[in-house]
Design an enzyme around this catalytic site. Structure first.
Site, PDB file in Angstrom:
ATOM      1  N   LYS A 142       0.843  -1.202   0.000  1.00  0.00           N
ATOM      2  CA  LYS A 142       0.000   0.000   0.000  1.00  0.00           C
ATOM      3  C   LYS A 142       0.872   1.244   0.000  1.00  0.00           C
ATOM      4  O   LYS A 142       2.093   1.154   0.186  1.00  0.00           O
ATOM      5  CB  LYS A 142      -0.942  -0.018   1.206  1.00  0.00           C
ATOM      6  CG  LYS A 142      -0.258  -0.059   2.564  1.00  0.00           C
ATOM      7  CD  LYS A 142      -1.249  -0.478   3.651  1.00  0.00           C
ATOM      8  CE  LYS A 142      -0.550  -0.785   4.950  1.00  0.00           C
ATOM      9  NZ  LYS A 142      -0.653   0.240   5.961  1.00  0.00           N
ATOM     10  N   TYR A 195      15.128  30.671   6.385  1.00  0.00           N
ATOM     11  CA  TYR A 195      14.035  31.438   7.003  1.00  0.00           C
ATOM     12  C   TYR A 195      14.283  31.712   8.482  1.00  0.00           C
ATOM     13  O   TYR A 195      14.725  30.823   9.211  1.00  0.00           O
ATOM     14  CB  TYR A 195      12.726  30.661   6.881  1.00  0.00           C
ATOM     15  CG  TYR A 195      12.180  30.603   5.476  1.00  0.00           C
ATOM     16  CD1 TYR A 195      11.819  31.763   4.793  1.00  0.00           C
ATOM     17  CD2 TYR A 195      12.009  29.380   4.849  1.00  0.00           C
ATOM     18  CE1 TYR A 195      11.309  31.692   3.505  1.00  0.00           C
ATOM     19  CE2 TYR A 195      11.491  29.296   3.567  1.00  0.00           C
ATOM     20  CZ  TYR A 195      11.143  30.456   2.894  1.00  0.00           C
ATOM     21  OH  TYR A 195      10.639  30.405   1.628  1.00  0.00           O
TER      22      TYR A 195
HETATM   23  N1  PLP Z   1      -1.709  -5.425   7.564  1.00  0.00           N
HETATM   24  C1  PLP Z   1      -2.444  -4.313   7.707  1.00  0.00           C
HETATM   25  C2  PLP Z   1      -3.918  -4.410   7.857  1.00  0.00           C
HETATM   26  C3  PLP Z   1      -1.811  -3.072   7.715  1.00  0.00           C
HETATM   27  O1  PLP Z   1      -2.533  -1.962   7.859  1.00  0.00           O
HETATM   28  C4  PLP Z   1      -0.400  -3.021   7.591  1.00  0.00           C
HETATM   29  C5  PLP Z   1       0.302  -1.738   7.616  1.00  0.00           C
HETATM   30  O2  PLP Z   1       0.103  -0.907   8.443  1.00  0.00           O
HETATM   31  C6  PLP Z   1       0.314  -4.207   7.448  1.00  0.00           C
HETATM   32  C7  PLP Z   1      -0.378  -5.401   7.440  1.00  0.00           C
HETATM   33  C8  PLP Z   1       1.812  -4.231   7.330  1.00  0.00           C
HETATM   34  O3  PLP Z   1       2.407  -3.721   8.493  1.00  0.00           O
HETATM   35  P1  PLP Z   1       3.990  -3.604   8.631  1.00  0.00           P
HETATM   36  O4  PLP Z   1       4.417  -2.591   7.628  1.00  0.00           O
HETATM   37  O5  PLP Z   1       4.209  -3.176  10.033  1.00  0.00           O
HETATM   38  O6  PLP Z   1       4.539  -4.936   8.330  1.00  0.00           O
END
Ligand code: PLP
Length: 375
Positions: free
Chosen positions: A38, A267
């Site tokens: 993601k 700044y």
């Molecule tokens: N699963 C879910 C539902 C998540 O929201 C996330 C990320 O926040 C993950 C897995 C992966 O987490 P991480 O990056 O800590 O491995």
């Protein structure tokens, strides 16, 4: 997004490191991996990263939004993808048409998915997201029994087919926290409730990166790590996993100039040079993901040497002190803003520690003006 002129900053993404990190996490957890990509692959570029991870053996991909899943499909990624965060506007018809596994967190979301499936005359693939204690996404405890009834009806009608059951840990980065075991117990109970209506998930998953690296007992059928795949260890005090950071952020010196003693820099003149010095302008700023909170605390590597940032980080640039003799630095010299740390240079972890955040926020914050280059 700014094609046509070379970007001033480049994030070089080491795809071999990402493939290596996948194997490290899979070895630690001893199960398959749903790779979480993601937020544009944690800032690394979702499509190339996903292609690498699938090629290296990931059993599937995880994203928050259906739009992210569709972007992977548009990038010719055919592996299973689960998307688990929605609003009432989420386009479930597009998700079903693209063969996306939809994570549902409520009976309302399930109903919307069923409506989309019935409209298309297809069966939607579902992963049920159970809230086992984080009190964020997932089917709430007090809605669970009703949800199971609704799911049984939708399944009997052929609108949905169960692929997975998932939950997310609130305290995965504290391996000994009893909340982790409690969440796993509740997930097991939820799976048992589904089994009781004849719904057998292909994949049950709970563990994020920290749990995948430290709690093999919570691995279920597959783990669901994100950050560790990018070489960032969220539990360095508990795991010595051999992870390799995948992103190195570089730019080139924009300007070199003298600043006389008493001259205020950037700044607010927050820094006043005590003696004549030479400075370099580094053309990346907070719009590119260099936190303004790092003002006066940055260091960069130029020609193998560290130089300290002075004055405030601006939107597009910041200034480093080259010392009275200029340190042999000339305009156009390569600047490592952060990297793997293998050479003792600055890292995303160092930035996170200096600004009171986590390295997840640093790498996902690298902005769209920074070109991604894959090696
Ligand atoms: N699963 C879910 C539902 C998540 O929201 C996330 C990320 O926040 C993950 C897995 C992966 O987490 P991480 O990056 O800590 O491995």
């Amino acid at each position: 997004p700014y094609a046509g002129s070379p970007a001033l900053g480049t994030a070089t993404i080491d795809l071999a490191a990402i493939a290596h990190n996948l194997r490290v996490v899979a070895d630690a957890a001893e199960v398959g991996v749903i790779a979480v990509v993601k937020a544009d692959g944690y800032g690394h570029g979702a499509v190339p990263v996903a292609r690498t991870l699938v090629g290296a053996g990931a059993v599937g991909l995880g994203v928050a939004q259906v739009a992210e899943a569709l972007a992977l499909r548009a990038g010719a990624i055919t592996a299973p993808i689960t998307a688990w965060l929605h609003t009432p506007d989420t386009d479930f018809q597009a998700a079903i048409a693209a063969g996306i596994d939809v994570g549902v967190s409520s009976s309302r979301q399930l109903a919307a998915l069923v409506a989309a499936a019935e409209h298309l005359g297809e069966t939607a693939t579902v992963t049920i997201k159970v809230d086992t204690g984080m009190n964020r996404s997932g089917v709430a405890r007090d809605e669970w029994a009703g949800f199971v009834d609704d799911f049984a009806r939708a399944r009997a009608a052929g609108a949905v087919a169960l692929r997975g059951v998932m939950s997310h840990l609130a305290c995965g980065d504290e391996p000994d926290n009893p909340a982790n075991t409690d969440q796993a117990d509740l997930l097991r109970a939820a799976v048992a409730d589904l089994n009781a209506i004849g719904a057998i998930p292909e994949l049950v998953h709970l563990a994020n990166s920290p749990a995948a690296l430290t709690r093999r007992d919570l691995a279920f059928d597959t783990v669901r790590p994100g950050v560790a795949l990018f070489g960032l260890n969220p539990v360095p005090q508990h795991s010595r996993a051999d992870l390799i950071p995948a992103m190195t952020l570089r730019t080139a010196v924009s300007l070199v100039k003298h600043v006389p003693a008493g001259g205020g820099v950037s700044y607010g003149h927050g820094y006043v040079v005590p003696a004549d010095t030479v400075v370099a302008v580094i053309p990346v700023g907070y719009a590119d993901g260099v936190p303004r909170a790092l003002s006066g605390r940055l260091r960069v590597r130029i020609n193998g040497r560290d130089f300290a940032g002075i004055g405030r980080v601006c939107m597009d640039q910041f200034v480093v002190d080259l010392g009275p003799a200029g340190g042999g630095v000339t305009e156009g010299d390569e600047v490592e803003v952060f990297g793997t740390g293998a050479d003792g240079g600055p890292t995303a972890r160092e930035w996170a520690e200096l600004t009171g955040t986590i390295d997840y926020e640093i790498v996902t914050g690298i902005g769209p003006r920074i070109a991604r280059r894959y090696v």
